[in-house]
Motif scaffolding. Structure first.
Motif, PDB file in Angstrom:
ATOM      1  N   VAL A 140       0.867  -1.175   0.000  1.00 52.83           N
ATOM      2  CA  VAL A 140       0.000   0.000   0.000  1.00 52.83           C
ATOM      3  C   VAL A 140       0.905   1.226   0.000  1.00 52.83           C
ATOM      4  CG1 VAL A 140      -1.795   1.277   1.224  1.00 52.83           C
ATOM      5  CG2 VAL A 140      -1.794  -1.230   1.266  1.00 52.83           C
ATOM      6  N   ILE A 141       0.791   2.019  -1.045  1.00 50.64           N
ATOM      7  CA  ILE A 141       1.723   3.123  -1.263  1.00 50.64           C
ATOM      8  C   ILE A 141       0.965   4.448  -1.353  1.00 50.64           C
ATOM      9  CG2 ILE A 141       3.509   4.041  -2.796  1.00 50.64           C
ATOM     10  CD1 ILE A 141       3.864   1.115  -3.830  1.00 50.64           C
ATOM     11  N   LEU A 142       1.438   5.440  -0.627  1.00 49.72           N
ATOM     12  CA  LEU A 142       0.864   6.787  -0.665  1.00 49.72           C
ATOM     13  C   LEU A 142       1.876   7.731  -1.301  1.00 49.72           C
ATOM     14  CD1 LEU A 142      -1.048   9.099   0.056  1.00 49.72           C
ATOM     15  CD2 LEU A 142      -0.236   8.964   2.426  1.00 49.72           C
ATOM     16  N   ILE A 143       1.471   8.380  -2.404  1.00 49.55           N
ATOM     17  CA  ILE A 143       2.354   9.281  -3.145  1.00 49.55           C
ATOM     18  C   ILE A 143       1.756  10.682  -3.160  1.00 49.55           C
ATOM     19  CG2 ILE A 143       3.459   9.787  -5.356  1.00 49.55           C
ATOM     20  CD1 ILE A 143       3.187   6.836  -6.075  1.00 49.55           C
ATOM     21  N   THR A 144       2.483  11.668  -2.674  1.00 41.46           N
ATOM     22  CA  THR A 144       2.036  13.060  -2.776  1.00 41.46           C
ATOM     23  C   THR A 144       2.605  13.672  -4.062  1.00 41.46           C
ATOM     24  OG1 THR A 144       3.909  14.054  -1.581  1.00 41.46           O
ATOM     25  CG2 THR A 144       2.073  13.227  -0.256  1.00 41.46           C
ATOM     26  N   GLY A 145       1.961  14.718  -4.541  1.00 44.14           N
ATOM     27  CA  GLY A 145       2.425  15.361  -5.766  1.00 44.14           C
ATOM     28  C   GLY A 145       2.337  14.438  -6.966  1.00 44.14           C
ATOM     29  N   ALA A 146       1.204  13.734  -7.089  1.00 43.76           N
ATOM     30  CA  ALA A 146       1.090  12.686  -8.108  1.00 43.76           C
ATOM     31  C   ALA A 146       0.283  13.097  -9.335  1.00 43.76           C
ATOM     32  CB  ALA A 146       0.463  11.443  -7.485  1.00 43.76           C
ATOM     33  N   SER A 147       0.025  14.383  -9.502  1.00 42.83           N
ATOM     34  CA  SER A 147      -0.806  14.809 -10.631  1.00 42.83           C
ATOM     35  C   SER A 147      -0.017  15.005 -11.913  1.00 42.83           C
ATOM     36  CB  SER A 147      -1.555  16.099 -10.282  1.00 42.83           C
ATOM     37  OG  SER A 147      -0.638  17.153 -10.010  1.00 42.83           O
ATOM     38  N   SER A 148       1.312  14.989 -11.827  1.00 43.14           N
ATOM     39  CA  SER A 148       2.130  15.199 -13.031  1.00 43.14           C
ATOM     40  C   SER A 148       3.559  14.732 -12.777  1.00 43.14           C
ATOM     41  CB  SER A 148       2.139  16.689 -13.425  1.00 43.14           C
ATOM     42  OG  SER A 148       2.766  17.468 -12.416  1.00 43.14           O
ATOM     43  N   GLY A 149       4.360  14.767 -13.819  1.00 45.19           N
ATOM     44  CA  GLY A 149       5.796  14.524 -13.704  1.00 45.19           C
ATOM     45  C   GLY A 149       6.180  13.224 -13.051  1.00 45.19           C
ATOM     46  N   MET A 150       7.178  13.297 -12.160  1.00 42.33           N
ATOM     47  CA  MET A 150       7.739  12.120 -11.518  1.00 42.33           C
ATOM     48  C   MET A 150       6.689  11.341 -10.738  1.00 42.33           C
ATOM     49  SD  MET A 150      11.419  13.543 -10.109  1.00 42.33           S
ATOM     50  CE  MET A 150      10.644  14.297  -8.668  1.00 42.33           C
ATOM     51  N   GLY A 151       5.840  12.050 -10.018  1.00 42.91           N
ATOM     52  CA  GLY A 151       4.843  11.392  -9.180  1.00 42.91           C
ATOM     53  C   GLY A 151       3.855  10.593  -9.998  1.00 42.91           C
ATOM     54  N   LYS A 152       3.338  11.187 -11.057  1.00 41.93           N
ATOM     55  CA  LYS A 152       2.337  10.512 -11.876  1.00 41.93           C
ATOM     56  C   LYS A 152       2.946   9.346 -12.643  1.00 41.93           C
ATOM     57  CE  LYS A 152      -1.557  11.417 -14.884  1.00 41.93           C
ATOM     58  NZ  LYS A 152      -2.342  12.446 -15.590  1.00 41.93           N
ATOM     59  N   GLU A 153       4.099   9.560 -13.237  1.00 47.78           N
ATOM     60  CA  GLU A 153       4.778   8.497 -13.985  1.00 47.78           C
ATOM     61  C   GLU A 153       5.034   7.292 -13.080  1.00 47.78           C
ATOM     62  OE1 GLU A 153       6.259   6.774 -17.338  1.00 47.78           O
ATOM     63  OE2 GLU A 153       5.600   8.869 -17.315  1.00 47.78           O
ATOM     64  N   THR A 154       5.473   7.565 -11.868  1.00 49.07           N
ATOM     65  CA  THR A 154       5.773   6.485 -10.933  1.00 49.07           C
ATOM     66  C   THR A 154       4.504   5.800 -10.452  1.00 49.07           C
ATOM     67  OG1 THR A 154       7.768   7.652 -10.223  1.00 49.07           O
ATOM     68  CG2 THR A 154       6.955   5.903  -8.787  1.00 49.07           C
ATOM     69  N   ALA A 155       3.450   6.566 -10.217  1.00 49.25           N
ATOM     70  CA  ALA A 155       2.175   5.979  -9.799  1.00 49.25           C
ATOM     71  C   ALA A 155       1.697   4.970 -10.837  1.00 49.25           C
ATOM     72  CB  ALA A 155       1.134   7.074  -9.594  1.00 49.25           C
ATOM     73  N   ILE A 156       1.773   5.337 -12.108  1.00 47.53           N
ATOM     74  CA  ILE A 156       1.372   4.433 -13.194  1.00 47.53           C
ATOM     75  C   ILE A 156       2.207   3.155 -13.151  1.00 47.53           C
ATOM     76  CG2 ILE A 156       1.370   4.132 -15.706  1.00 47.53           C
ATOM     77  CD1 ILE A 156       0.739   7.160 -15.897  1.00 47.53           C
ATOM     78  N   HIS A 157       3.509   3.325 -13.009  1.00 47.02           N
ATOM     79  CA  HIS A 157       4.434   2.194 -12.983  1.00 47.02           C
ATOM     80  C   HIS A 157       4.120   1.237 -11.831  1.00 47.02           C
ATOM     81  CE1 HIS A 157       8.174   0.231 -14.128  1.00 47.02           C
ATOM     82  NE2 HIS A 157       8.580   0.256 -12.866  1.00 47.02           N
ATOM     83  N   LEU A 158       3.861   1.790 -10.654  1.00 44.14           N
ATOM     84  CA  LEU A 158       3.605   0.959  -9.476  1.00 44.14           C
ATOM     85  C   LEU A 158       2.239   0.278  -9.543  1.00 44.14           C
ATOM     86  CD1 LEU A 158       5.053   3.321  -6.728  1.00 44.14           C
ATOM     87  CD2 LEU A 158       6.080   1.211  -7.595  1.00 44.14           C
ATOM     88  N   ILE A 159       1.249   0.973 -10.106  1.00 41.78           N
ATOM     89  CA  ILE A 159      -0.067   0.358 -10.305  1.00 41.78           C
ATOM     90  C   ILE A 159       0.058  -0.843 -11.238  1.00 41.78           C
ATOM     91  CG2 ILE A 159      -2.361   0.681 -11.335  1.00 41.78           C
ATOM     92  CD1 ILE A 159      -2.135   3.656 -10.422  1.00 41.78           C
TER      93      ILE A 159
END
Length: 271
Positions: free
Chosen positions: A4-23
């Motif tokens: 279970v991972i919580l990512i802040t600043g996930a609407s663009s850039g590094m955060g969003k790219e990484t969120a997609i990868h981890l999902i």
């Protein structure tokens, strides 16, 4: 193992790219940011986007309570939210400077205070704090940004020792130049400063360099960050620091080993 991972600043850039990868790897990802409208694609992929401002304690409590209610735990907290405030110390208002610190430093502390109690109870967890190569060196016009990232480094080092007895990892991410919205935010900040600023010539040089970096090969793609975060998430014993992206390693090396006078000379030769 699914985490279970919580990512802040996930609407663009590094955060969003990484969120997609981890999902895509099968993890349960809660992606939070102020601009929730930019995260609907994450929901379609199976993620959990939530609206949150890291400067709002009420927002943070609501998000953490939601995750604990739905999942019962938070395995990884990636404090990624932040931005760059640029301009000469003489020109930047203290109101703007305080906001920079509120987001980049106190936002991390606020997240830690709400999430870590659950990690302590589980005697397990990983906190990843996004610093920057700018947390180890400096450029003119970036005093408040660099001050915030130097603070993230110190905060993270102390936190690492405090949480070690509870089997909680604290990792510092130190990106170099990454192709995100950072450059446009920098230019937007400069645009608010008077054309008659005593530092105009220096600002123009930095603007020119930022535009060239954006147009050319002056930055790394966000994928280098997503791969790094994935490695941290999936590691039983992650390293203390991960320095990745364009110029991160050489710039920090120069700052550490060349000394103040020579490093200053190199930086100012570009101005």
């Amino acid at each position: 193992m699914k985490k279970v991972i919580l990512i802040t600043g996930a609407s663009s850039g590094m955060g969003k790219e990484t969120a997609i990868h981890l999902i895509q790897q099968g993890h349960i990802v809660y992606a939070v940011a102020r601009r929730i409208e930019q995260m609907q694609d994450l929901e379609r992929l199976g993620g959990h986007p939530l609206k949150m401002d890291v400067t709002s304690e009420t927002d943070i409590e609501r998000v953490v309570d939601t995750i604990i209610k739905e999942q019962g735990r938070i395995d990884v907290l990636w404090n990624n939210a932040g931005y760059g405030l640029y301009g000469a110390v003489e020109d930047v208002s203290l109101e703007e400077a305080r906001k920079q610190m509120e987001v980049n430093v106190f936002g991390i502390a606020a997240m830690v205070q709400k999430v870590v109690p659950y990690m302590r109870a589980a005697k397990s967890g990983t906190v990843i704090n996004t610093s920057s190569m700018g947390g180890k060196m400096y450029f003119p016009m970036g005093a408040w940004y660099h001050a915030s990232k130097h603070a993230v480094e110190g905060l993270s080092d102390c936190l690492r020792l405090e949480l070690k007895p509870f089997n909680i990892n604290v990792v510092v991410l130190e990106p170099g130049f990454i192709a995100t919205e950072f450059g446009s935010v920098l230019l937007e900040g400069f645009s608010r400063i008077s054309k008659n600023s005593a530092y105009r010539n220096m600002m123009d040089k930095i603007i020119e360099g930022t535009k060239k970096a954006a147009e050319g090969n002056g930055s790394s793609k966000p994928e280098v960050i997503s791969k790094t975060i994935s490695a941290i998430v999936n590691s039983r014993k992650p390293k203390t620091r991960y320095r990745v992206g364009k110029f991160a390693k050489p710039m920090v090396w120069m700052r550490v080993y060349l000394g103040d006078a020579l490093f200053d000379k190199i930086v100012m030769s570009q101005m």
